[in-house]
Design a protein around this motif. Structure first.
Motif, PDB file in Angstrom:
ATOM      1  N   MET A   1       0.847  -1.151   0.000  1.00 21.08           N
ATOM      2  CA  MET A   1       0.000   0.000   0.000  1.00 21.08           C
ATOM      3  C   MET A   1       0.900   1.223   0.000  1.00 21.08           C
ATOM      4  SD  MET A   1      -3.154   0.585   2.517  1.00 21.08           S
ATOM      5  CE  MET A   1      -2.229   1.383   3.771  1.00 21.08           C
ATOM      6  N   THR A   2       0.566   2.183  -0.873  1.00 22.75           N
ATOM      7  CA  THR A   2       1.446   3.333  -1.015  1.00 22.75           C
ATOM      8  C   THR A   2       0.956   4.573  -0.291  1.00 22.75           C
ATOM      9  OG1 THR A   2       0.404   3.931  -3.117  1.00 22.75           O
ATOM     10  CG2 THR A   2       2.356   2.522  -3.226  1.00 22.75           C
ATOM     11  N   GLY A   3      -0.271   4.581   0.199  1.00 19.30           N
ATOM     12  CA  GLY A   3      -0.741   5.749   0.930  1.00 19.30           C
ATOM     13  C   GLY A   3      -2.196   5.648   1.324  1.00 19.30           C
ATOM     14  N   VAL A   4      -2.568   6.457   2.326  1.00 17.99           N
ATOM     15  CA  VAL A   4      -3.950   6.532   2.800  1.00 17.99           C
ATOM     16  C   VAL A   4      -4.296   7.995   2.986  1.00 17.99           C
ATOM     17  CG1 VAL A   4      -5.576   5.928   4.620  1.00 17.99           C
ATOM     18  CG2 VAL A   4      -3.739   4.353   4.060  1.00 17.99           C
ATOM     19  N   THR A   5      -5.423   8.411   2.414  1.00 22.15           N
ATOM     20  CA  THR A   5      -5.961   9.746   2.656  1.00 22.15           C
ATOM     21  C   THR A   5      -7.218   9.560   3.488  1.00 22.15           C
ATOM     22  OG1 THR A   5      -5.108  10.502   0.527  1.00 22.15           O
ATOM     23  CG2 THR A   5      -6.780  11.882   1.586  1.00 22.15           C
ATOM     24  N   GLN A   6      -7.138   9.945   4.750  1.00 23.20           N
ATOM     25  CA  GLN A   6      -8.222   9.697   5.695  1.00 23.20           C
ATOM     26  C   GLN A   6      -9.155  10.901   5.736  1.00 23.20           C
ATOM     27  OE1 GLN A   6      -8.186   6.772   7.691  1.00 23.20           O
ATOM     28  NE2 GLN A   6     -10.190   7.301   8.457  1.00 23.20           N
ATOM     29  N   ASP A  16      -0.314  -0.172  -5.093  1.00 21.03           N
ATOM     30  CA  ASP A  16       0.500  -0.413  -6.279  1.00 21.03           C
ATOM     31  C   ASP A  16       0.334  -1.887  -6.612  1.00 21.03           C
ATOM     32  OD1 ASP A  16       2.398  -0.913  -8.210  1.00 21.03           O
ATOM     33  OD2 ASP A  16       4.070  -0.072  -7.086  1.00 21.03           O
ATOM     34  N   ALA A  17      -0.395  -2.171  -7.675  1.00 17.71           N
ATOM     35  CA  ALA A  17      -0.661  -3.550  -8.084  1.00 17.71           C
ATOM     36  C   ALA A  17       0.243  -3.887  -9.268  1.00 17.71           C
ATOM     37  CB  ALA A  17      -2.127  -3.729  -8.451  1.00 17.71           C
ATOM     38  N   GLY A  18       1.475  -4.216  -8.979  1.00 18.03           N
ATOM     39  CA  GLY A  18       2.414  -4.560 -10.040  1.00 18.03           C
ATOM     40  C   GLY A  18       2.665  -3.413 -10.998  1.00 18.03           C
ATOM     41  N   GLY A  19       2.767  -2.207 -10.476  1.00 19.45           N
ATOM     42  CA  GLY A  19       2.997  -1.035 -11.307  1.00 19.45           C
ATOM     43  C   GLY A  19       1.727  -0.322 -11.748  1.00 19.45           C
TER      44      GLY A  19
END
Length: 57
Positions: A1-6, A16-19
């Protein structure tokens, strides 16, 4: 997981699913319960009744 905006009611979870960049919108409560944070390993299950596509114009 590359980030969360809460947000107040929802959280946008960026993967990121394989790029390929995927963004999942989940409830803020679910994000808290799952303990999602940048760098967490998650599994995405995609279930959609509608898919809307657009093209650059």
């Amino acid at each position: 997981m590359t980030g969360v905006t809460q947000g107040e009611a929802t959280a946008n979870v960026e993967l990121d699913a394989g790029g390929v960049r995927l963004v999942a919108s989940i409830t803020a409560e679910a994000a808290r319960e799952l303990g999602v944070a940048e760098g967490s390993r998650v599994v995405a299950v995609i279930k959609a009744s509608d898919v809307i596509l657009g093209v650059e114009g």
